[in-house]
Design an enzyme around this catalytic site. Structure first.
Site, PDB file in Angstrom:
ATOM      1  N   ARG A  98       0.880  -1.195   0.000  1.00 32.87           N
ATOM      2  CA  ARG A  98       0.000   0.000   0.000  1.00 32.87           C
ATOM      3  C   ARG A  98       0.906   1.231   0.000  1.00 32.87           C
ATOM      4  NH1 ARG A  98      -5.371   1.622   3.440  1.00 32.87           N
ATOM      5  NH2 ARG A  98      -6.180   0.092   1.986  1.00 32.87           N
ATOM      6  N   HIS A 125      -7.331   0.748  -6.417  1.00 32.55           N
ATOM      7  CA  HIS A 125      -7.535  -0.112  -5.245  1.00 32.55           C
ATOM      8  C   HIS A 125      -8.205  -1.403  -5.744  1.00 32.55           C
ATOM      9  CE1 HIS A 125      -7.851  -1.375  -1.235  1.00 32.55           C
ATOM     10  NE2 HIS A 125      -8.653  -0.477  -0.722  1.00 32.55           N
ATOM     11  N   GLN A 128     -10.219  -3.776  -3.367  1.00 31.81           N
ATOM     12  CA  GLN A 128     -11.524  -3.228  -3.007  1.00 31.81           C
ATOM     13  C   GLN A 128     -12.545  -3.518  -4.112  1.00 31.81           C
ATOM     14  OE1 GLN A 128     -12.441  -1.294  -0.085  1.00 31.81           O
ATOM     15  NE2 GLN A 128     -14.412  -1.849  -0.936  1.00 31.81           N
ATOM     16  N   ASP A 213     -17.250   7.680  -1.504  1.00 32.88           N
ATOM     17  CA  ASP A 213     -16.022   7.513  -0.718  1.00 32.88           C
ATOM     18  C   ASP A 213     -15.681   8.887  -0.130  1.00 32.88           C
ATOM     19  OD1 ASP A 213     -13.604   6.603   0.352  1.00 32.88           O
ATOM     20  OD2 ASP A 213     -12.560   6.493  -1.576  1.00 32.88           O
ATOM     21  N   CYS A 253     -16.582   2.192   0.496  1.00 31.48           N
ATOM     22  CA  CYS A 253     -15.450   1.290   0.778  1.00 31.48           C
ATOM     23  C   CYS A 253     -15.017   1.355   2.237  1.00 31.48           C
ATOM     24  CB  CYS A 253     -14.282   1.636  -0.124  1.00 31.48           C
ATOM     25  SG  CYS A 253     -13.756   3.348   0.038  1.00 31.48           S
ATOM     26  N   ARG A 281     -14.424  -8.135   1.781  1.00 32.61           N
ATOM     27  CA  ARG A 281     -12.989  -7.980   1.540  1.00 32.61           C
ATOM     28  C   ARG A 281     -12.252  -9.272   1.917  1.00 32.61           C
ATOM     29  NH1 ARG A 281     -10.713  -2.933   1.508  1.00 32.61           N
ATOM     30  NH2 ARG A 281      -8.916  -4.098   0.736  1.00 32.61           N
TER      31      ARG A 281
END
Ligand code: CP
Ligand code: NVA
Length: 294
Positions: A98, A125, A128, A213, A253, A281
């Site tokens: 990340r 991402h 996700q 988001d 998310c 997830r």
């Protein structure tokens, strides 16, 4: 196989991952696909879901994940990405990363001899978006022809979501302020497949899925005050939801800033699938790891 962008996976790969994830979620698939395998997880940014779901996923698959905050590594003192990738490849079977710059994960993948998985960059991402598509399928069944509406900042999460959705025939509308619309990265790949509005209510008309988001992503903190003004009209609230179909699902998310991009009543309301989405997830990353790590 590296997964730096969601487009590193074909439609068939994604279908296989989602099918396996569903069997795992239902408890029908419990094989220890990654017995004695290890992954390193290098994080330059904070994380709750991604970190914990990957760690639990590795353990449930019979393997082990080593969490490495970038600043605890020599990488944080200036050791090169190249050398870090080469050394870690001698110890572990995969590297999960990340970072801020997308180029960092690309560089890591270039020098790594084990698979590299993007756990979020400023650009994408992908992990996700696997959970997002899984969740949409779980609640809506047939994907083709659904109307997905993104409200707010067209960011990393949005980029991967748009790319995966377009592979599966989902129609995409975006409602965002001028200056925060889709970047060339997306437009070059999908020109003509996105409807773009500066009016959130027009975008939300007849939506099957409303997704939002945060207005201030990790790395954008300097622009917080300006963004909170610019995005003020782009809140997912009951008024916005009333423009969508009655059975529309609301997605986020997470983490969310309640009262900013989404109101608490919508987040906790009957249309929200946000916490199922967060759970997914785990299932989708388990399936992804089982496919990618050898
Ligand atoms: N959605 C998501 O990636 O959450 P975290 O930042 O908590 O990992
Ligand atoms: N767009 C957000 C997502 C966090 C999971 C960020 O990058 O901070």
């Amino acid at each position: 196989m590296n997964v730096l962008s969601i487009l590193d996976l074909s439609k068939k790969d994604i279908e296989e991952i989602l099918d396996l994830a569903m069997e795992m979620k239902r408890g029908n698939e419990k094989r220890k696909f990654l017995n004695d395998k290890n992954v390193a997880m290098i994080f330059e940014k904070q994380s709750t879901r991604t970190r914990v779901s990957f760690e639990v996923a590795m353990r449930q698959l019979g393997g082990y994940a080593i969490y490495l905050n970038k600043n605890d590594l020599q990488l944080g003192r200036g050791e090169s990405i190249q050398d870090t990738a080469k050394v870690l490849s001698r110890y572990v079977d995969g590297i999960i990363v990340r970072t801020f710059e997308h180029e960092t994960v690309e560089e890591m993948a270039k020098y790594s001899s084990v698979p590299v998985i993007n756990a979020l960059t400023n650009l994408e991402h992908p992990c996700q978006s696997l959970a997002d598509l899984f969740t949409i399928k779980e609640f809506k069944g047939d994907l083709k022809g659904l109307k997905l509406v993104w409200i707010g900042d067209v960011n990393n999460v949005c980029n991967s979501l748009i790319l995966i959705s377009s592979l599966f025939g989902i129609n995409i509308s975006i409602g965002s302020p001028r200056d925060y619309g889709p970047s060339r990265y997306i437009l070059d790949k999908l020109d003509g497949h996105i409807k773009y509005y500066n009016d959130p209510y027009k975008a939300a008309e007849d939506a099957d899925i409303i997704y939002t988001d945060v207005w201030v992503s990790m790395g954008n903190e300097d622009e917080k005050d300006k963004r909170e003004i610019d995005f003020k009209e782009f809140q997912v609230n009951q008024k916005l939801l009333s423009h969508a179909k009655k059975d529309a699902i609301v997605m986020h998310c997470l983490p969310a800033i309640r009262g900013k991009e989404i109101t608490s009543d919508v987040m906790d309301g009957k249309n929200s699938v946000i916490f199922d989405q967060a759970e997914n997830r785990l299932h989708t990353q388990k399936a992804l790891l089982a496919k990618v790590i050898r």
